[in-house]
Scaffold this motif. Sequence first.
Motif, mmCIF file in Angstrom:
data_model
loop_
_atom_site.group_PDB
_atom_site.id
_atom_site.type_symbol
_atom_site.label_atom_id
_atom_site.label_comp_id
_atom_site.label_asym_id
_atom_site.label_seq_id
_atom_site.Cartn_x
_atom_site.Cartn_y
_atom_site.Cartn_z
ATOM 1 N N GLU A 1 32.355 49.455 38.739
ATOM 2 C CA GLU A 1 33.022 49.327 40.030
ATOM 3 C C GLU A 1 33.958 48.130 39.908
ATOM 4 O O GLU A 1 33.564 47.079 39.384
ATOM 5 C CB GLU A 1 32.001 49.098 41.144
ATOM 6 C CG GLU A 1 32.598 48.933 42.511
ATOM 7 C CD GLU A 1 33.346 50.163 43.003
ATOM 8 O OE1 GLU A 1 34.339 49.983 43.732
ATOM 9 O OE2 GLU A 1 32.956 51.306 42.662
ATOM 10 N N LEU A 2 35.188 48.282 40.347
ATOM 11 C CA LEU A 2 36.161 47.191 40.302
ATOM 12 C C LEU A 2 36.354 46.653 41.712
ATOM 13 O O LEU A 2 36.519 47.428 42.655
ATOM 14 C CB LEU A 2 37.489 47.683 39.738
ATOM 15 C CG LEU A 2 37.424 48.330 38.355
ATOM 16 C CD1 LEU A 2 38.795 48.815 37.938
ATOM 17 C CD2 LEU A 2 36.849 47.380 37.326
ATOM 18 N N LYS A 3 36.323 45.342 41.831
ATOM 19 C CA LYS A 3 36.476 44.712 43.137
ATOM 20 C C LYS A 3 37.381 43.501 43.027
ATOM 21 O O LYS A 3 37.467 42.856 41.976
ATOM 22 C CB LYS A 3 35.117 44.259 43.698
ATOM 23 C CG LYS A 3 34.231 45.390 44.148
ATOM 24 C CD LYS A 3 34.837 46.080 45.336
ATOM 25 C CE LYS A 3 33.987 47.224 45.835
ATOM 26 N NZ LYS A 3 34.638 47.966 46.886
ATOM 27 N N ARG A 4 38.017 43.181 44.150
ATOM 28 C CA ARG A 4 38.822 41.960 44.226
ATOM 29 C C ARG A 4 37.897 40.758 44.274
ATOM 30 O O ARG A 4 36.697 40.882 44.448
ATOM 31 C CB ARG A 4 39.694 41.993 45.478
ATOM 32 C CG ARG A 4 40.779 43.070 45.365
ATOM 33 C CD ARG A 4 41.779 42.974 46.445
ATOM 34 N NE ARG A 4 42.589 41.766 46.248
ATOM 35 C CZ ARG A 4 43.569 41.399 47.039
ATOM 36 N NH1 ARG A 4 43.876 42.128 48.090
ATOM 37 N NH2 ARG A 4 44.259 40.313 46.803
ATOM 38 N N SER A 5 38.487 39.589 44.168
ATOM 39 C CA SER A 5 37.723 38.344 44.242
ATOM 40 C C SER A 5 37.351 38.011 45.677
ATOM 41 O O SER A 5 38.027 38.446 46.618
ATOM 42 C CB SER A 5 38.546 37.180 43.684
ATOM 43 O OG SER A 5 38.747 37.360 42.313
ATOM 44 N N GLY A 6 36.317 37.248 45.831
ATOM 45 C CA GLY A 6 35.944 36.698 47.132
ATOM 46 C C GLY A 6 35.503 37.732 48.137
ATOM 47 O O GLY A 6 35.015 38.813 47.797
ATOM 48 N N ALA B 1 27.791 48.062 36.376
ATOM 49 C CA ALA B 1 28.125 46.692 36.765
ATOM 50 C C ALA B 1 29.389 46.691 37.616
ATOM 51 O O ALA B 1 30.086 47.692 37.725
ATOM 52 C CB ALA B 1 28.336 45.812 35.531
ATOM 53 N N VAL B 2 29.659 45.524 38.185
ATOM 54 C CA VAL B 2 30.891 45.286 38.936
ATOM 55 C C VAL B 2 31.744 44.344 38.098
ATOM 56 O O VAL B 2 31.246 43.344 37.584
ATOM 57 C CB VAL B 2 30.592 44.644 40.312
ATOM 58 C CG1 VAL B 2 31.885 44.317 41.045
ATOM 59 C CG2 VAL B 2 29.705 45.555 41.142
ATOM 60 N N TRP B 3 33.021 44.690 37.957
ATOM 61 C CA TRP B 3 33.968 43.810 37.294
ATOM 62 C C TRP B 3 34.969 43.313 38.322
ATOM 63 O O TRP B 3 35.446 44.058 39.167
ATOM 64 C CB TRP B 3 34.724 44.543 36.188
ATOM 65 C CG TRP B 3 33.957 44.705 34.912
ATOM 66 C CD1 TRP B 3 32.874 44.009 34.486
ATOM 67 C CD2 TRP B 3 34.257 45.630 33.856
ATOM 68 N NE1 TRP B 3 32.469 44.444 33.253
ATOM 69 C CE2 TRP B 3 33.304 45.438 32.842
ATOM 70 C CE3 TRP B 3 35.241 46.594 33.681
ATOM 71 C CZ2 TRP B 3 33.298 46.179 31.659
ATOM 72 C CZ3 TRP B 3 35.240 47.337 32.508
ATOM 73 C CH2 TRP B 3 34.283 47.129 31.500
ATOM 74 N N ARG B 4 35.271 42.024 38.235
ATOM 75 C CA ARG B 4 36.216 41.363 39.129
ATOM 76 C C ARG B 4 37.317 40.701 38.300
ATOM 77 O O ARG B 4 37.176 40.568 37.086
ATOM 78 C CB ARG B 4 35.489 40.327 39.978
ATOM 79 C CG ARG B 4 34.417 40.936 40.864
ATOM 80 C CD ARG B 4 33.718 39.878 41.732
ATOM 81 N NE ARG B 4 32.627 40.450 42.474
ATOM 82 C CZ ARG B 4 32.743 41.152 43.595
ATOM 83 N NH1 ARG B 4 33.939 41.350 44.101
ATOM 84 N NH2 ARG B 4 31.691 41.650 44.198
ATOM 85 N N THR C 1 35.236 38.332 29.792
ATOM 86 C CA THR C 1 33.983 39.078 29.903
ATOM 87 C C THR C 1 34.190 40.573 29.691
ATOM 88 O O THR C 1 33.430 41.228 28.975
ATOM 89 C CB THR C 1 33.328 38.822 31.273
ATOM 90 O OG1 THR C 1 33.009 37.435 31.380
ATOM 91 C CG2 THR C 1 32.083 39.658 31.475
ATOM 92 N N ILE C 2 35.223 41.134 30.307
ATOM 93 C CA ILE C 2 35.479 42.571 30.191
ATOM 94 C C ILE C 2 35.781 42.939 28.746
ATOM 95 O O ILE C 2 35.222 43.903 28.204
ATOM 96 C CB ILE C 2 36.605 43.007 31.140
ATOM 97 C CG1 ILE C 2 36.140 42.846 32.605
ATOM 98 C CG2 ILE C 2 37.061 44.428 30.847
ATOM 99 C CD1 ILE C 2 37.221 43.062 33.646
ATOM 100 N N GLU C 3 36.646 42.183 28.121
ATOM 101 C CA GLU C 3 36.983 42.458 26.713
ATOM 102 C C GLU C 3 35.744 42.377 25.840
ATOM 103 O O GLU C 3 35.542 43.228 24.959
ATOM 104 C CB GLU C 3 38.049 41.481 26.244
ATOM 105 C CG GLU C 3 38.554 41.773 24.855
ATOM 106 C CD GLU C 3 39.728 40.905 24.446
ATOM 107 O OE1 GLU C 3 40.206 41.090 23.314
ATOM 108 O OE2 GLU C 3 40.191 40.070 25.246
ATOM 109 N N ALA C 4 34.898 41.387 26.064
ATOM 110 C CA ALA C 4 33.674 41.239 25.269
ATOM 111 C C ALA C 4 32.726 42.414 25.478
ATOM 112 O O ALA C 4 32.128 42.918 24.518
ATOM 113 C CB ALA C 4 32.979 39.922 25.628
ATOM 114 N N GLU C 5 32.586 42.884 26.722
ATOM 115 C CA GLU C 5 31.720 44.025 26.989
ATOM 116 C C GLU C 5 32.242 45.291 26.318
ATOM 117 O O GLU C 5 31.461 46.093 25.793
ATOM 118 C CB GLU C 5 31.562 44.255 28.494
ATOM 119 C CG GLU C 5 30.626 43.261 29.139
ATOM 120 C CD GLU C 5 30.305 43.637 30.582
ATOM 121 O OE1 GLU C 5 30.090 44.831 30.862
ATOM 122 O OE2 GLU C 5 30.276 42.726 31.421
#
Length: 125
Positions: A78-83, A107-110, A118-122
């Motif tokens: 799931e992709l979400k904006r910050s805050g 997971a959720v990626w922000r 983090t995304i690249e590493a995953e």
Amino acid sequence: MVTKRASRPVTPVGISQEEHQRLVARDMLEETLQMNVRRLAAAMGWRVHCWYNSRKSPPGFPDLVLIHAQRGRILFRELKRSGSRGVISAAQAACMADLAAAGMDVAVWRPEDWLNGTIEAELAR
């Protein structure tokens, strides 16, 4: 031949790297994050599935399903904006819980996850 390399934003003078990343993450749209993730994942050999218009589908399913057949991995993200703009809905939380209970990698990626690697590493695991 000159090749362009993707690079992380350069930190402006007068603020810390952490503050700069916070500001960039705050302003990054979910659409921008998705475009970045899809391009990187495809370049790393992932098949990326997304729903362009989910209004006719039941609510809550994650934005992306990423499949890497050679590695035998499937990611639901799931992709979400910050805050406060990036809140997970009750339907999304329920769907993600069901997927996790079924043994899926969910997971959720922000934007912060994009900027800090983090995304690249995953995706590289």
